[in-house]
Structure formats: C-alpha cells, structure tokens
Design an enzyme around this catalytic site. Structure first.
Site, PDB file in Angstrom:
ATOM      1  N   GLU A  92       4.009  25.488 -23.065  1.00 51.70           N
ATOM      2  CA  GLU A  92       2.613  25.612 -22.679  1.00 51.70           C
ATOM      3  C   GLU A  92       2.562  26.611 -21.536  1.00 51.70           C
ATOM      4  O   GLU A  92       3.543  26.799 -20.833  1.00 51.70           O
ATOM      5  CB  GLU A  92       2.052  24.259 -22.220  1.00 51.70           C
ATOM      6  N   SER A 103       6.024  32.373  -4.686  1.00 49.29           N
ATOM      7  CA  SER A 103       6.525  31.935  -5.988  1.00 49.29           C
ATOM      8  C   SER A 103       6.350  32.974  -7.091  1.00 49.29           C
ATOM      9  O   SER A 103       7.081  32.973  -8.068  1.00 49.29           O
ATOM     10  CB  SER A 103       5.825  30.642  -6.396  1.00 49.29           C
ATOM     11  N   LYS A 147       9.439  30.896 -12.450  1.00 49.27           N
ATOM     12  CA  LYS A 147       9.489  30.183 -13.734  1.00 49.27           C
ATOM     13  C   LYS A 147      10.774  30.449 -14.515  1.00 49.27           C
ATOM     14  O   LYS A 147      11.268  29.587 -15.238  1.00 49.27           O
ATOM     15  CB  LYS A 147       8.290  30.581 -14.595  1.00 49.27           C
TER      16      LYS A 147
END
Lengths: 276, 422
Positions: B138, B404, B116
């Site tokens: 969010e 990830s 991210k």
C-alpha cells in the site's frame, strides 16, 4: 444454555434430511427502516439462520458487494444502537429463528466486550462472528461472550491446516463456518471437490455443525454444498439484490431465498418422498 | 550517559524488549486478521525469527544498505537553521544562551529519497526466503510504493501497488516512477481513497493470493510480526545516528524528533535510544487543519481500537467507525499509528506533538531556504516541531531531527497550497 436456538435449528434440519440455509444481510442496508422487511423476507423465504452484518467503515475481508452494503448503511446513518434495536424487534417477531451478528472487532469492542456481550444477550442474539479476531486474540471477545451465553462462531479456511485446526476449534461454539475460498466475500467459487474434502476433514475433527460460505451464489451451488455440509451460507448474492432494488428489495429477496431453500429441500429424502 | 556505541541489549527492564511473544506492546499490537491470513502471519513470524539468527541474512541486508541504498547517510549539523532559531530565542532563567544545536539525520539521501527503502530491502529478503515471487504494498505519498517497486525490480519480483485514487492524483510523479520501475499501480476508489483504503484493498488482494504473494507493509503497523520487523529494519537509522553523534559530539543527544504517520522512521530512530533515559523523544503527529478540525493525529485525537491487524490508537467515532484523517502530507494521512508508538505514548517514554499543515508548510520553505534541503512534507512536520522546541533548550543541548524524506514529490502540493501555478 436454556434456549439454544442454533443447535435446535441444526438438529431440526438434520432430521428433515437437509442442510440449514444461513443468509446474510447488512443491518441498515439501505436504511435501518428497510431492514425489518428484509429480515422478514429472509424468514418467509425459508432461511433457517440469519446473519446480520454490523456495518464497518473498513470491511477488509469483504468484496465489493458487502463493502458497498456497509457504505450504504453507514451513509444512511446506521448506529450500533439501531442494530441492537433491529435485533430486539426480530427476536420478538421471530422467536425461534437463530440470529447471529457478524462483523469486525472495532465496532463490537469499542465500548468493551462486556458491554457488547450484554447487548447481544438483551437483544436475543444467539451467536457472534468476529471476522478479525482469530483464536490468538480470543481474550478480546471470547470470555465475555461465553459468560453471557452467546456462541462465538469461528471461521476455518482453506489455509487452516491440520496443525492449526485444534486452536480454531478450541473455544468455538454454535457452528463452524467454513470459508470455502481463500479470499474475500462474494468473489470466486470453490470447487465442489475441495468443499467436500474440507467438510470431511472438519467433521472428523469436531461435532459442531459445519456451515459453508463465501462465493455461494446460486440455488444449484447451494444444493451441491448442502449435500455435504450441515449449513450453506449465502450473503453477497442477497446483498446484491438489495443493492439493485433498494427499499423495494424485500419481495425479490424472498423469492431468491425461497429458490435457495427449495434447492436444499430437494436434497432431502423426505422431500423427495413427499414430492413423489 | 552511555559510553558504548552499541546500545545495551540485556537490561532487565529494557524498553527495547517489546513486543512480547504474542506480539503485544502492552495492550497494543497483536494479530487481528482474518483466519485465512493467520497461518501466513505465523509462518512469517517463524521465518523472521530464523532470519534474525542467520548471519548471512544480516550480512546481505547490511551490504545492500551500503552498496544499493547508500548507507550510512550523514548526520548533518544544520548550522544556519540553528543560528536562525537562536537569534529569536529568549535567554533561559539563568540568562543562559538558548537554541539547541540541530542535527539532521539525512534519510532523504537514501536511494529513492526516503527511509522507506530500508524496510523494503529487509522485507524483500524475507519474501525471497519464503519463496514468494510476487509482492504487494500500500502507499500514501508514494514513497513506500516507489521503494517497494524498486526492490521488486532489484529482486526480479512481480509487484502491485495499491494507492488511494486521491493520492494517485496528488502524487503523480511517484505514480510515474512506480510504473517505470515495472510495478502495476492500482488506484483504490473505496472509502476516503487514501492510505487506509489502499491498505484495505492490499489486504483484500493478499487474502485472495496468500499462496504466492508477500505483503510488504510500509510502516511499523499491521499484524504481528510486522510492527517488530519493520522497526528492526528501520532501526539502522537510530543505530547510525547514535554512532555518528557519539563520534561528532562525544555524547548522546538530548532530544530526538521524528514525524509519525504509521511511525516507522520515528521508531527506527527512537528504538536504539529507548533505554537512554536522558534522551527525550518527540513524535510529531499531523494536526492538519488543527485538532479542532480535520487532522491525522491519532494519539492526540483518537482512542484505542482495532484496525488493519493491530490494536492501537485510532481516529474513530463513538460507534468505532473509523473517521477520515486529513493532512497536507499524504504520508501522514492515516487514521492510526503503529502500536509501539501507542505504547510509548501511554507509558510516557515519548512525547507526541501535533503540527498543523500551515506550520509544516512554513518549515518546508524555511529549511529549503536556510539549508538548501527541500524536506518531504512529512519531515517538514518534524522540522516545525524542532523550531518550536529548540529555542526552549539551552544552546549546548543537541536535537536530532529525522529528515525522513526529500520533498521533490511534494512540490506540486506545496505550490498549490501557496497559490502558485507551476
């Protein structure tokens, strides 16, 4: 269009020297069975134009009042077919009152734009406001509505600048809905001076009637906006009444709408003459 | 086979040239937002185009990825996992040994523990370029919230994170992290109280504060240009993996596997390889309790619709009402998917495979025990997919799995699912 109820109503209000009163409620709030009485109350209270909200699970542009109304309606089992049945019954009972469906793209377009436009036409719906289809995505809904003779009512906001306004007006019909605050429904109030400035700017750019909404909660505010705009939209304040009174809301809705209408009437020179 | 490290960029019918000028990937994508947001979306598009042409922007992005995020992260050969799967693999039709070689792209080693941060750095640079001092985001699992709070601290910006109340409950460590980083965490109590509702409230806040606020969307979804710019920022994953596998193996991989919620890590890995026809790709959707029950597999169980600014596959009923997604992984618990994935699914370039909660839980434990790497539950879905696929491929074939994120945030969820009290 053979019977253009929207332009007829705006013209009638104009010749009466007052702004049109546009009222919003969510279809099926609190239940589908309650909506006809509430719609009757709006008309009897003096609403000129009815915006009927199509409930959606994810009403991103709405504040808590209308979001809760959406959830109440869906929670009581409202289906799209019920909304068109409500519209059809309304049209039979109130043949001259313009009816506008307002909502989000996904429930409108899930069966295709032609299907939606055909349903609107068959039910006697005069116009559609689709909150999340901007002019850039007009192909999703605009062509089908125009082909069916349904007005596509566009929104202009405080962020719609002069460079962008022509794109918004291109393909807009019925009236132009000026969203008075950059925000969600039912929250802040716009400063009267900002509203006046915006309406003047919009009137210079289009002959469409200008209705102003978002954050209009009282008769006093409605009257102030009604002095400059062609229409005043009141939604969340009515939806709050339905939220508080549930299936007994109709008489309260009627009284509130009558107060709004009285405030708009008081702006009219004719009304003042009569009253005197 | 391609012998160049840099992916080709000028192919005539390149799959890498989407979206079109209006932000569409085939029939998907677009800009479905309230009028109030349109001018800002258009400005963002303009600023992003300029930034992309600006070598100084790229230089600063790349330098922050190096010195702050810790890139490049390794491409690691998971030998014990590979061998364990080979031991159970049936021989191929010609008697050949099966069980593809599995490499893990170690995004979990990034600062903040997931992919991210790549995107957040890029968007924070754009926010600064646009003169915005406040950022909002969010978050589902909390990874994007932590990454956003992190870059907000780094850039000295005010930060608000919208998080479903249910997710606040199941991701307490990340909530605390965000607060430590100086962000305000706003629990969202509407709707299903998960990621989609957090996105609704973030959009509501944004529409009311467009003048000074930048919305850092966490996945490759939302109105154009978000799917494109998030993909571009995340493509560092695929560019690195491509360079690394060429260096290690001297050839491109046979398959890429990545988990897909909104799908930003997956598109980041896939995109630099899209024009390499020999590289197969699997995006892994969360099948929750199974496709017949509650799940979050938008492609397998949904259809095209419009939500959160884009046209894409959505879980919805016959009236277009959005249905609640379910996954044990908060990061995959979303009823939609990025529009480029919808397009890649429809043109058949990428296969999408559903993996259930139970399968992901098993792989979570297996990878931890075999490799000493605790994967995020999101990533565990991709590992589970690799466990299914690797034994059907020859032993000389190569799979890259996008790891990830790391699983520290999920230990409470996993313990509870396994009936362990901690």
């Amino acid at each position: 269009m053979t019977t253009d109820r929207l332009s007829a109503r705006f013209a009638a209000c104009k010749s009466a020297g007052r702004a049109a009163l546009v009222t919003f409620v969510t279809a099926g709030d609190p239940t589908v069975a309650d909506t006809p009485l509430i719609l009757d109350a709006l008309v009897e209270g003096g609403a000129d134009i009815i915006e009927l909200g199509m409930p959606f699970t994810d009403p991103m542009a709405d504040g808590p009042a209308i979001e809760l109304a959406n959830l109440r309606s869906l929670g009581s089992g409202t289906k799209t077919k019920d909304i068109f049945a409500l519209a059809t019954a309304f049209r039979t009972k109130h043949p001259d009152t313009p009816l506008v469906l307002m909502g989000y793209a996904n429930p409108m377009l899930v069966r295709g734009s032609e299907w939606f436009a055909d349903q609107c036409k068959a039910a006697g719906v005069d116009g559609v406001i689709c909150v999340d289809v901007p002019p850039e995505e007009d192909a999703e809904i605009g062509p089908a509505l125009r082909a069916a003779g349904i007005h596509l009512i566009r929104l202009a906001t405080p962020t719609t600048d002069a460079a962008r306004l022509p794109a918004v007006l291109n393909g807009a019909s019925g009236f132009l809905y000026h969203v008075a605050v950059a925000g969600i429904t039912g929250k802040q109030q716009a400063a009267q001076a900002a509203v006046e400035q915006a309406v003047a700017r919009l009137k210079a750019a289009t002959d469409l009637p200008i209705a102003v909404g978002f954050g209009v909660r009282s008769a006093e505010q409605a009257a102030a906006i009604g002095r400059v705009a062609d229409g005043v939209v009141v939604g969340s304040a009515i939806v709050d009444i339905i939220g508080s009174h549930g299936d007994a809301a109709a008489p309260f809705v009627k009284d509130f709408v009558a107060a709004l209408r009285g405030a708009l009437n008081a702006n009219s020179p004719h009304f003042r003459e009569t009253a005197a | 086979m391609t012998d160049s490290i840099t992916p080709p960029t000028t192919l005539a019918n390149s799959l890498r040239s989407q979206p079109d000028a209006s932000g569409h990937f085939g029939p998907f994508g677009g800009r479905y937002v309230a009028e109030t947001l349109m001018p800002l979306i258009l400005e963002l598009e303009k600023v992003y185009k300029e930034a992309r042409q600006d070598p100084a922007f790229d230089a600063e992005f790349t330098e922050l990825l190096r010195s702050y995020v810790g890139r490049p992260n390794p491409l690691y050969y998971a030998e014990r996992l590979t061998e364990a799967l080979r031991a159970d693999a049936a021989p191929g039709p010609n008697g050949q040994k099966r069980g593809a070689k599995i490499y893990l792209k170690r995004e979990e080693l990034n600062h903040t523990g997931a992919h991210k941060i790549n995107n957040c750095i890029g968007q924070a640079l754009l926010a600064r370029r646009m003169g915005k001092k406040k950022v909002i985001a969010e978050t589902g699992a909390g990874q994007h919230g932590v990454a956003t709070a992190t870059v907000a601290a780094l850039f000295g910006m005010e930060c608000k994170i919208f998080m479903g109340a249910k997710d606040v409950e199941r991701q307490k460590p990340n909530v605390f992290r965000m607060k430590l980083l100086g962000a305000e965490v706003i629990p969202v109590v509407s709707g299903s109280q998960t990621l989609k509702d957090a996105m609704n409230d973030a959009l509501r806040h944004w529409v009311s504060n467009v003048h000074d606020t930048f919305y850092i969307i966490g996945t490759a979804a939302g109105p154009h240009p978000y799917p494109e710019l998030v993909r571009d920022f995340q493509s560092i994953i695929g560019r690195e993996a491509r360079e690394q596998i060429l260096e290690i193996e001297g050839r491109l991989p046979d398959m890429l596997i990545a988990p897909v919620g909104g799908g930003s890590n997956a598109i980041g890995l896939f995109h630099p390889f899209l024009d390499d026809a020999e590289v197969k790709m699997i995006g892994v959707e969360a099948a929750g309790e199974g496709l017949a029950g509650k799940h979050a597999a938008s492609l397998a169980g949904g259809k095209s619709g419009i939500l959160h600014g884009n046209r894409t596959y959505l879980l919805q009923d016959e009236d277009g009402q959005i249905t609640e997604a379910h996954s044990i992984s908060a990061g995959l618990d979303y009823p939609g998917i990025g529009p480029e994935h919808s397009w890649l699914h429809e043109i058949g370039r990428v296969d999408y495979m559903p993996i259930t909660d139970d399968e992901a839980l098993a792989s979570f434990q297996k990878l931890s025990a075999l490799e000493g790497i605790i994967p995020a539950l999101e990533s565990a879905h991709a590992v589970a997919s690799a466990e299914k696929v690797a034994p059907t491929l020859d032993a000389d074939q190569i799979i890259i799995v996008n790891l990830s994120g790391r699983g520290d945030k999920d230990i409470f969820t996993v313990a509870s699912a396994l009936g362990v009290e901690i």
